[in-house]
Motif scaffolding. Structure first.
Motif, PDB file in Angstrom:
ATOM      1  N   LEU A 134      12.466 -16.922 -40.149  1.00 58.16           N
ATOM      2  CA  LEU A 134      12.597 -17.153 -38.926  1.00 58.16           C
ATOM      3  C   LEU A 134      13.330 -15.726 -38.306  1.00 58.16           C
ATOM      4  CD1 LEU A 134      14.221 -20.762 -38.686  1.00 58.16           C
ATOM      5  CD2 LEU A 134      11.947 -20.018 -38.247  1.00 58.16           C
ATOM      6  N   ASP A 135      14.084 -15.147 -38.793  1.00 56.74           N
ATOM      7  CA  ASP A 135      14.521 -14.044 -38.209  1.00 56.74           C
ATOM      8  C   ASP A 135      13.361 -12.853 -38.455  1.00 56.74           C
ATOM      9  OD1 ASP A 135      16.958 -14.975 -38.066  1.00 56.74           O
ATOM     10  OD2 ASP A 135      17.622 -14.144 -40.207  1.00 56.74           O
ATOM     11  N   ILE A 136      12.669 -12.832 -39.300  1.00 61.90           N
ATOM     12  CA  ILE A 136      11.545 -11.665 -39.366  1.00 61.90           C
ATOM     13  C   ILE A 136      10.641 -12.121 -38.294  1.00 61.90           C
ATOM     14  CG2 ILE A 136       9.556 -11.003 -40.771  1.00 61.90           C
ATOM     15  CD1 ILE A 136      11.313 -11.400 -43.180  1.00 61.90           C
ATOM     16  N   TYR A 137      10.379 -13.379 -37.783  1.00 62.10           N
ATOM     17  CA  TYR A 137       9.247 -13.728 -36.704  1.00 62.10           C
ATOM     18  C   TYR A 137       9.830 -13.193 -35.734  1.00 62.10           C
ATOM     19  CZ  TYR A 137       5.800 -16.723 -39.106  1.00 62.10           C
ATOM     20  OH  TYR A 137       4.700 -17.126 -40.031  1.00 62.10           O
ATOM     21  N   ALA A 138      11.056 -13.343 -35.225  1.00 60.05           N
ATOM     22  CA  ALA A 138      11.821 -13.025 -33.882  1.00 60.05           C
ATOM     23  C   ALA A 138      11.661 -11.241 -34.006  1.00 60.05           C
ATOM     24  CB  ALA A 138      13.076 -13.533 -33.845  1.00 60.05           C
ATOM     25  N   ASP A 139      12.105 -10.933 -35.069  1.00 64.76           N
ATOM     26  CA  ASP A 139      12.038  -9.336 -34.999  1.00 64.76           C
ATOM     27  C   ASP A 139      10.485  -8.815 -34.877  1.00 64.76           C
ATOM     28  OD1 ASP A 139      14.547  -9.230 -35.686  1.00 64.76           O
ATOM     29  OD2 ASP A 139      14.342  -9.291 -37.808  1.00 64.76           O
ATOM     30  N   GLU A 140       9.468  -9.240 -35.482  1.00 62.99           N
ATOM     31  CA  GLU A 140       8.372  -8.874 -35.172  1.00 62.99           C
ATOM     32  C   GLU A 140       7.954  -8.953 -33.696  1.00 62.99           C
ATOM     33  OE1 GLU A 140       6.700  -6.788 -37.371  1.00 62.99           O
ATOM     34  OE2 GLU A 140       8.157  -6.983 -38.789  1.00 62.99           O
ATOM     35  N   VAL A 141       8.140 -10.121 -33.189  1.00 65.26           N
ATOM     36  CA  VAL A 141       7.437 -10.766 -31.785  1.00 65.26           C
ATOM     37  C   VAL A 141       8.087  -9.720 -30.982  1.00 65.26           C
ATOM     38  CG1 VAL A 141       7.254 -12.368 -30.092  1.00 65.26           C
ATOM     39  CG2 VAL A 141       6.827 -12.969 -32.552  1.00 65.26           C
ATOM     40  N   THR A 142       9.351  -9.453 -31.127  1.00 60.29           N
ATOM     41  CA  THR A 142      10.221  -8.643 -30.026  1.00 60.29           C
ATOM     42  C   THR A 142      10.466  -7.147 -30.450  1.00 60.29           C
ATOM     43  OG1 THR A 142      12.324  -9.496 -31.079  1.00 60.29           O
ATOM     44  CG2 THR A 142      11.254 -10.712 -29.177  1.00 60.29           C
ATOM     45  N   ALA A 143       9.614  -6.732 -31.324  1.00 60.15           N
ATOM     46  CA  ALA A 143       9.460  -5.306 -31.658  1.00 60.15           C
ATOM     47  C   ALA A 143       9.387  -4.219 -30.607  1.00 60.15           C
ATOM     48  CB  ALA A 143       8.342  -4.995 -32.658  1.00 60.15           C
ATOM     49  N   PHE A 144      10.139  -3.122 -30.601  1.00 56.87           N
ATOM     50  CA  PHE A 144      10.066  -2.083 -29.423  1.00 56.87           C
ATOM     51  C   PHE A 144       8.779  -1.451 -29.641  1.00 56.87           C
ATOM     52  CE2 PHE A 144      14.417  -3.279 -29.823  1.00 56.87           C
ATOM     53  CZ  PHE A 144      14.930  -3.164 -28.504  1.00 56.87           C
TER      54      PHE A 144
END
Length: 463
Positions: A82-92
């Protein structure tokens, strides 16, 4: 003259009531309060009792799913996914921002940048929004707005407190509204709620399907098999001793009492309390509870044997089998979760990364769709109407550099083919159509643009 608040709220309700058809309503300039075309066939009487009964059953089933999702989060693999999904979707992105805004109007772009970056602080809040979205399958935000300043804030609401209603209006089958269950079933219009939802599974309509939904059954199996593995190691791993005690000519009725006395002497220490003088039989940690005491007679004398511990404590193939199914259900590459030991090569990771990037792009499109709705509501409250409400484009950063490299490599190959095909084989229009799939209008715009470039070059040379 400024409109009253009530008038603006009513206009917003009419504009966003039917959800996805907002762009059609804006383009036509007329609110679609009545279904048109083939939608007229669905204009029929609905039983409110049936609709509410179905909604109640769906709400009960939702709560059970949400309870499972909350419990699944305590599993490290799922929580990390879940953390990885959130990190990838909101990547800079390249510009150092997670969201890029493109508009032909500098004024609209300035309004939207102020809204998303200054008012809503999307670079901080988007991560939690996306994580709840992928965890539960949907996420709701309450719009706190003002008729003069637009959207002031977006307040997250627990998803189990909101119920989405569709098909409640016989005159408008596409109308959408929400009920806030914990606030006395208060009705909220579609524009008052921002509803992120991961569609794709018809069983969970009109709500979304969580990314961990395919792993629910596998997660239960993994928990059970891990518990069984631990129980086996705890119970079977220690070595045990078998005490063969010669009971001699003791009466058979007194053998049990004699064996208890022997076990007490072998496994407990007698400690005398100096204050009370009482004898305390304390447990001797050097002995094991699971030792076996067997009385013997005849030629067999007293002896002690050692039983070996469990022989299969290192076998975890069954656990790894269930764990691999869990990773397949989560769609997250093993290397991203720290299981790169089984990865064959970097090329394999690149292929997995591209497939995972496609899943991330699908979620990003869902997030952008609701961000567009937020932007439209804000612009409408600031006085924009008609085509100005859609005169912008929001984009989230591409999470995979490998996927971006593949796109650039594809374009490079197209340019190479186009450059080599012009040597007396195909004309330019054919290359535009065959290689780049451009339409006649696009080809004409390119030719006009090339003329403008040539004129600018001549002007610069003359200067």
């Amino acid at each position: 003259q400024k409109e009253s608040s009530e008038t603006i709220w009513k206009r917003l309700t009419r504009l966003f009531r039917s959800g996805p058809v907002v762009r059609h309503k804006i383009a036509s300039g007329e609110p679609m309060t009545e279904p048109r075309g083939t939608a007229k066939a669905y204009k029929k009487e609905l039983s409110s009792l049936y609709v509410h009964s179905l909604a109640s059953y769906g709400q009960y089933e939702r709560l059970s799913r949400y309870a499972d999702y909350q419990e699944m989060e305590f599993t490290p693999e799922i929580s990390s996914a879940l953390d990885i999904y959130a990190d990838e979707v909101t990547a800079f992105g390249d510009e150092g921002r997670i969201l890029s805004i493109v508009s032909r109007s500098a004024e609209i772009k300035a309004h939207l940048e102020t809204l998303f970056f200054d008012v809503l602080n999307i670079e901080f809040n988007a991560w939690s929004w996306v994580r709840n979205l992928v965890k539960y399958g949907d996420m709701v935000l309450f719009v706190d707005a003002s008729e003069t300043n637009g959207i002031l804030n977006l307040l997250p609401i627990p998803i189990n407190e909101i119920e989405r209603e569709e098909g409640y209006d016989k005159n408008d089958p596409f109308a959408v509204r929400f009920r806030w269950l914990t606030q006395g079933n208060q009705i909220l219009e579609n524009w008052q709620m921002i509803h992120f939802r991961l569609l794709g599974n018809d069983n969970f309509l009109p709500y979304g399907s969580s990314v961990v939904e395919p792993a629910r059954r596998i997660w239960r199996q993994l928990i059970l098999i891990e518990d069984a593995m631990l129980v086996y190691r705890i119970v079977r791993s220690p070595e045990r001793r078998v005490f063969y005690i010669d009971v001699g000519n003791i009466n058979p009725a007194e053998v049990d009492q004699f064996m208890e006395q022997v076990k007490t002497r072998l496994r407990r220490n007698q400690v005398v309390d100096p204050n009370t003088g009482r004898v305390d039989l304390r447990y001797n940690p050097l002995s094991v509870d699971e030792d076996y005491f067997i009385p013997t007679r005849g030629d067999k004398s007293s002896k002690i044997e050692t039983l070996a511990g469990g022989q299969f404590t290192g076998d975890i193939e069954d656990v790894q089998y269930i764990q691999n199914k869990l990773f397949a259900a989560l769609k997250v590459p093993k290397a991203h979760l720290g299981y790169e030991g089984e990865l064959g090569s970097k090329a394999t990771l690149a292929q997995m990364d591209v497939r995972f990037a496609r899943t991330i792009e699908r979620i990003q499109k869902i997030v952008v769709a609701e961000l567009n709705k937020i932007a439209m509501i804000h612009l409408f409250m600031l006085g924009y109407e008609g085509e100005d409400l859609t005169d912008f484009e929001l984009r989230l950063a591409n999470p995979s550099t490998i996927a971006e490299q593949q796109k650039l490599e594809l374009w490079r190959m197209k340019f190479e083919i186009a450059g080599s095909a012009t040597e007396g084989i195909l004309d330019r229009n054919s290359i535009y159509r065959k290689v780049f799939n451009f339409s006649n209008e696009e080809i004409q715009k390119i030719k006009e643009g090339k003329k403008m470039d040539k004129l600018e070059d001549l002007i610069l040379e003359g200067m």
